[in-house]
Design an enzyme around this catalytic site. Structure first.
Site, PDB file in Angstrom:
ATOM      1  N   LEU A   1      58.029 117.541  67.897  1.00  0.00           N
ATOM      2  CA  LEU A   1      59.095 117.653  68.889  1.00  0.00           C
ATOM      3  C   LEU A   1      60.028 118.838  68.617  1.00  0.00           C
ATOM      4  O   LEU A   1      60.582 118.948  67.548  1.00  0.00           O
ATOM      5  CB  LEU A   1      59.915 116.351  68.850  1.00  0.00           C
ATOM      6  N   ASP A   2      60.193 119.699  69.580  1.00  0.00           N
ATOM      7  CA  ASP A   2      61.186 120.769  69.514  1.00  0.00           C
ATOM      8  C   ASP A   2      60.917 121.764  68.391  1.00  0.00           C
ATOM      9  O   ASP A   2      61.807 122.517  67.999  1.00  0.00           O
ATOM     10  CB  ASP A   2      62.612 120.213  69.337  1.00  0.00           C
ATOM     11  N   GLU A   3      59.712 121.763  67.844  1.00  0.00           N
ATOM     12  CA  GLU A   3      59.472 122.648  66.712  1.00  0.00           C
ATOM     13  C   GLU A   3      58.429 123.722  66.978  1.00  0.00           C
ATOM     14  O   GLU A   3      58.028 124.443  66.081  1.00  0.00           O
ATOM     15  CB  GLU A   3      59.081 121.824  65.471  1.00  0.00           C
TER      16      GLU A   3
END
Lengths: 282, 282, 282, 282
Positions: free
Chosen positions: D225-227
């Site tokens: 997530l979000d990386e």
């Protein structure tokens, strides 16, 4: 003479033609050089080609230059330099912020430059300059014709044979008689977002116009005031609560940073000038 | 009539004098109003006072206004309004980006406005406008004198009695005969960082000057082209690789966002105009 | 004692209640003071009121304070000060850029501060500091426990009884034993856009994450590393071509400007702290 | 088959070695192609070479590819494409601003894409989508397991065989079972300046931390997530007066512009991905 393994900067600009990158990189490749970074740009509006290459290696510069001249258009500009420190003379008047910033950067070698001297028409920044062991030349404009004063300033600057001359808030307009001695080597910081507010008192002009953003512009100086090729610009937001004096105060930080950033680009040979514009490989 | 508990916006500007804030807030306090937000500014250059107060409460507006008029200078401007939606008419030509953005915001009530109609001298944006159930008036300028065309545009706009008229890339210059009907109510988006590149083709001008930053300016229109009070400006960086067309493309996003931000401020009654400047309580 | 006509700054924060602005400005009005600028803010989330007023006049501060205390909530914070220069001690390590910038600003009185001394755990910045006639205290951390070193640093700082302590790239973490001596008076510049990249080596972290923007944050220091109230932040764009070292170099200019801007706000008494946030009247 | 004279984009990345630019441009030169623009970058940290060339000409792509494969390292990635429009499917939930902006750009062909469909777990944006004659698939997540819902979404998306999938404020986390189907082809707009405020409610997090700048991040989605690799970021200033809801409102414009700018870069084949970073030739 065999050169030490070291870093070179090759800069080429010429009318564009097919295969230039291939040919130029071929000369480097066959001379055993190691390309560290390569940037090129073709201005399709003018049909002009620009290339800057950083490379290292054991090559003989004369061999590379001969190789290049043999295959490039005759109107080519080629320079092949090492990354040596550039000599600069700074002109200033009374405001300290750009000069201070450059003297600090000079002391700590933050820029690829060696400040040879400061020339000013006022005594104000004398003590500051000498604190940093840089010679200070006071050349007052009082009781002198503009011609005489400019001739004295020019002589002082030229005695150092600087690579670049920097106008760090030098508040006198230089006539073409002076500027023509330093084509593409004279850099000014203007305290507005050019071409808005050309000329004197830009912060007052900005205040009166009621703009919401002000800025600063670093540019090469040519014979027309504030109209030379722009190198770098930046801006800050302002609002109705700020007076012209507040804007000037806030603008100082923009001015000094824009000037320093522009100088970094110029002093690292990243800036090409073509007509009245700059091509910059950051 | 007893008013509903609701939000009011009180706007006052007048020559400054001692104790204004105390007196004005006193009237509110004694009329049982609840200040939600208060901003004031004294322009010390002109000696003028500006104040905007959001408040809620059971107060009778007429009582508040009477109370204020009794104690304020005679040259005061006072308005006391509720936060009701403003009616706007939009003028456009062929470029869609500002109009699209406003139609979307209108549909989703992102701005405190109600778009009553779009008036254009071209058919290009007709289908887009009707998609959003907004009336579209095509008023072609072809085969007409400027006077006739402007009279028709003016009549179409005035038939809606809008609070504000928005020039969303309307590419014809409006004569003072038109603009004088909408003092402080006519808002334009100009595709440059004013006062740089006044007039036509600012991106072309920017390209030719070789600037490193371009911008957009939302401003009120007065009788002088591009010289009205500035509401909002923003900028983006560009470099040598961008043509005038690239700049225009990149500039569109700045234009639409600057216009929308300016409108938000105006439509929320946050903008005062004094002489040729804006005072804005964001 | 009759005070000279001069500028005062009145700062008040307390739980919000109806009529505060009216009451406070009434005390000023009836004490013959001339409000130059007034800002207030109600944080509706916490129900807290903040007000900052610059005024001039012949008033007796004690009379104003008495008047205010008589009518304000008991949990009020009031301060009434003149705009006198604040004394500061700067802590630094080896990097010069923030210290240089502050020493220059100190010399030219660009900020409302008087630098009393520089304390460092390295000799590196000794010569620079003395150039500006500011005392330099070398307190090496070598061959000492953290406790001992901190106690020596604390003693050196406290010997000056500074109004504020500035961490200008001081690269050692201060324990709560030290920071607790300077509540709301200890300001740090962190070389990242907090809360991204808390802790050591933020430019390396930024490089590894591949961000496209880096920044700097000036904040008050509390007992938790990098978590105190933020005063000012700014950013610059970067791209894939920049190494962590390039980012650190480019970041220096942001750091020094952000720190200077934050200090300007603090030293002009424009910053309120409430819980872990700042309320700033620029 | 002889190709029409047209524009091609050649993308190459491979371990760096001496002479790559010379060799690659040689293949183009000897195949009679006309280089319009050439960008290359060597990541000295990883020793990896990236090159993107736009060229026109009569060349046979197969001949160029054969020529390149014959001389480049075996682990090379080569693609040679025309500048054709990419097909995309958009996932959204209830917030309209990113979707609206993309539908408008799609209608006016502002981006090099063709929106094939919108898939959403809510009905909210149905009418908007159909206004623009784009198919809308409502796939509610109610009364379904996550697995079932995701399988339905995946099936809907895959039925279009899109080049890219865009998460335009799609507020459900996609599991690796879904994301693994679109390696380097799934793009998300996150409403914070990553890596600050990862996860849910970033504006609330920003409000609580008291930051002075907020932002948005467009990135490729990978299993974490979000990386994923960041493509584009931008920021705006905020102050103490803005609530989390105000920040969300102000942030919307940043989100939609950042997403559109990121898509422009991706859809023009300007973005390389290497490990967790992007190399972008703007």
């Amino acid at each position: 003479m065999e050169l030490q393994k070291s870093t070179y900067i090759l800069r080429i600009d010429c009318p564009d033609q097919k295969g230039l990158v291939h040919k130029i990189t071929g000369v480097l490749y066959h001379n055993d050089s190691n390309v560290i970074r390569n940037d090129e740009f073709v201005d399709h509006a003018t049909g002009h080609f620009f290339m800057r290459t950083e490379f290292s290696g054991q090559a003989q510069p004369s061999k590379i230059l001969n190789g290049l001249h043999g295959m490039l258009p005759t109107q080519v500009n080629i320079s092949l330099t090492t990354t040596q420190t550039k000599n600069v003379v700074i002109l200033a008047t009374k405001e300290h912020h750009c000069l201070s910033d450059l003297l600090i950067r000079n002391k700590f070698k933050d820029l690829n430059m060696n400040v040879q001297a400061v020339v000013s028409n006022h005594e104000t920044l004398h003590e500051l300059t000498e604190k940093f062991d840089v010679p200070f030349h006071l050349i007052s404009h009082e009781n002198k014709s503009r011609e005489t004063h400019e001739a004295e300033v020019l002589a002082a600057v030229q005695s150092y044979q600087p690579d670049y001359v920097i106008l760090a808030k030098y508040m006198r307009i230089l006539s073409p008689e002076v500027t023509s001695h330093f084509p593409n080597r004279l850099i000014n910081i203007h305290h507005s977002f050019l071409p808005a507010f050309i000329g004197a008192n830009p912060y007052k002009q900005a205040f009166e116009r009621g703009v919401k953003i002000i800025g600063a512009t670093a540019h090469f100086v040519n014979e027309n005031l504030d109209e030379g090729p722009i190198i770098m610009q930046d801006v800050i937001r302002i609002d109705h609560s700020q007076t012209a004096a507040d804007m000037a105060r806030a603008g100082r930080d923009v001015e000094k940073i824009v000037l320093a950033k522009a100088l970094k680009l110029v002093l690292e040979d990243r800036v090409f000038i073509k007509d009245n514009k700059t091509i910059i490989f950051e």
